[in-house]
Design a protein around this motif. Sequence first.
Motif, PDB file in Angstrom:
ATOM      1  N   THR A  28     -14.427 -13.538   6.074  1.00  0.00           N
ATOM      2  CA  THR A  28     -13.731 -12.345   5.626  1.00  0.00           C
ATOM      3  C   THR A  28     -14.399 -11.817   4.364  1.00  0.00           C
ATOM      4  O   THR A  28     -15.070 -12.550   3.654  1.00  0.00           O
ATOM      5  N   GLN A  30     -14.055 -11.079   0.853  1.00  0.00           N
ATOM      6  CA  GLN A  30     -13.107 -11.492  -0.161  1.00  0.00           C
ATOM      7  C   GLN A  30     -12.732 -10.347  -1.101  1.00  0.00           C
ATOM      8  O   GLN A  30     -11.699 -10.402  -1.754  1.00  0.00           O
ATOM      9  N   ARG A  33      -8.674  -6.052   0.645  1.00  0.00           N
ATOM     10  CA  ARG A  33      -7.292  -6.470   0.819  1.00  0.00           C
ATOM     11  C   ARG A  33      -6.970  -6.759   2.282  1.00  0.00           C
ATOM     12  O   ARG A  33      -5.900  -7.278   2.581  1.00  0.00           O
ATOM     13  N   VAL A  34      -7.864  -6.394   3.167  1.00  0.00           N
ATOM     14  CA  VAL A  34      -7.656  -6.602   4.603  1.00  0.00           C
ATOM     15  C   VAL A  34      -8.738  -7.540   5.116  1.00  0.00           C
ATOM     16  O   VAL A  34      -9.915  -7.350   4.813  1.00  0.00           O
ATOM     17  N   PRO A  35      -8.385  -8.569   5.880  1.00  0.00           N
ATOM     18  CA  PRO A  35      -9.410  -9.465   6.426  1.00  0.00           C
ATOM     19  C   PRO A  35     -10.315  -8.714   7.397  1.00  0.00           C
ATOM     20  O   PRO A  35      -9.918  -7.738   8.017  1.00  0.00           O
ATOM     21  N   PHE A  68      -1.685  -5.005   9.493  1.00  0.00           N
ATOM     22  CA  PHE A  68      -2.361  -4.679   8.242  1.00  0.00           C
ATOM     23  C   PHE A  68      -2.547  -3.170   8.069  1.00  0.00           C
ATOM     24  O   PHE A  68      -3.287  -2.736   7.184  1.00  0.00           O
ATOM     25  N   PRO A  72      -1.461  -3.354   2.660  1.00  0.00           N
ATOM     26  CA  PRO A  72      -2.179  -4.641   2.669  1.00  0.00           C
ATOM     27  C   PRO A  72      -2.351  -5.180   1.257  1.00  0.00           C
ATOM     28  O   PRO A  72      -2.571  -4.425   0.309  1.00  0.00           O
ATOM     29  N   GLN A  73      -2.233  -6.507   1.138  1.00  0.00           N
ATOM     30  CA  GLN A  73      -2.363  -7.172  -0.152  1.00  0.00           C
ATOM     31  C   GLN A  73      -3.117  -8.480   0.033  1.00  0.00           C
ATOM     32  O   GLN A  73      -3.228  -8.996   1.153  1.00  0.00           O
ATOM     33  N   ARG A  74      -3.604  -9.026  -1.083  1.00  0.00           N
ATOM     34  CA  ARG A  74      -4.277 -10.322  -1.037  1.00  0.00           C
ATOM     35  C   ARG A  74      -3.940 -11.085  -2.304  1.00  0.00           C
ATOM     36  O   ARG A  74      -3.777 -10.492  -3.379  1.00  0.00           O
ATOM     37  N   TYR A  84      -3.779 -13.134   2.751  1.00  0.00           N
ATOM     38  CA  TYR A  84      -3.754 -11.700   3.020  1.00  0.00           C
ATOM     39  C   TYR A  84      -2.469 -11.378   3.777  1.00  0.00           C
ATOM     40  O   TYR A  84      -2.053 -12.141   4.650  1.00  0.00           O
ATOM     41  N   TRP A  85      -1.864 -10.236   3.492  1.00  0.00           N
ATOM     42  CA  TRP A  85      -0.710  -9.820   4.277  1.00  0.00           C
ATOM     43  C   TRP A  85      -0.569  -8.308   4.274  1.00  0.00           C
ATOM     44  O   TRP A  85      -1.148  -7.604   3.450  1.00  0.00           O
TER      45      TRP A  85
END
Length: 232
Positions: A28, A30, A33-35, A68, A72-74, A84-85
């Motif tokens: 991913t 890094q 915020r989105v994989p 996502f 989106p957050q990380r 990530y969510w």
Amino acid sequence: MAVQGKAAAMCAVFLAMACTGADTFAQTRQSDRVPNDSAVAAFAGNAVLPADESDAREVLSDRILDGFEAAPQRLPLDGGAVIYWGQQYREGNLQSVVITDEKGDIRLMAAVDDVLEIARGNEPSVSSLQQHQALVKKKLGGDVPLASVFVRRPDDLETYLPLLKRWLQADLLGFNVKCAKGPRMTQACALATQVNVRIEAFLICDDPPRARAIAVPAVAASTAIPLEAFRM
């Protein structure tokens, strides 16, 4: 057919081993915020959501990526793992979580449905498990909140599930949590640790493509992550 049958039997017997393709996933990004969508697709393979019994079963990678579309957050963690969510656009009750290791490789993903908040904006909406259960019954009828969790290695479930469980507690509180804001929020934060969101776990196999149900280990949420760390 014989080759496929043998592969299926091996996957069923040797759950302590990774299924085909466990080391082939792209990393991913890094900084995002989105994989990475290709990493999600590689991890999910051709698996479909096991809980979907309709004729047109939903492809797992599509469901995860749909989750996502909005907000989106990380959250980077000590040790290098990242949570990530996000949520589906205009469908905040459909959420996705992806957890990567220190190398950026996906280790766990989850499709989360119908988690009802017990607080929002640091204002509690319920103050007991009974009130929460009544809210679930009122809003969802016979359904209950569910986190469908997917791994490629059975050992990863025990390693990364505590991180997902902590995320679920923050989700119940609406994120941006301030547990010390006052007595009611302190109580809400304590309540979030008692609410049990139903979790179903699956091991993704490539040959034949499927997601096989596996036992959910009895692991606690990771208290090493402050609830205040989850920000939107």
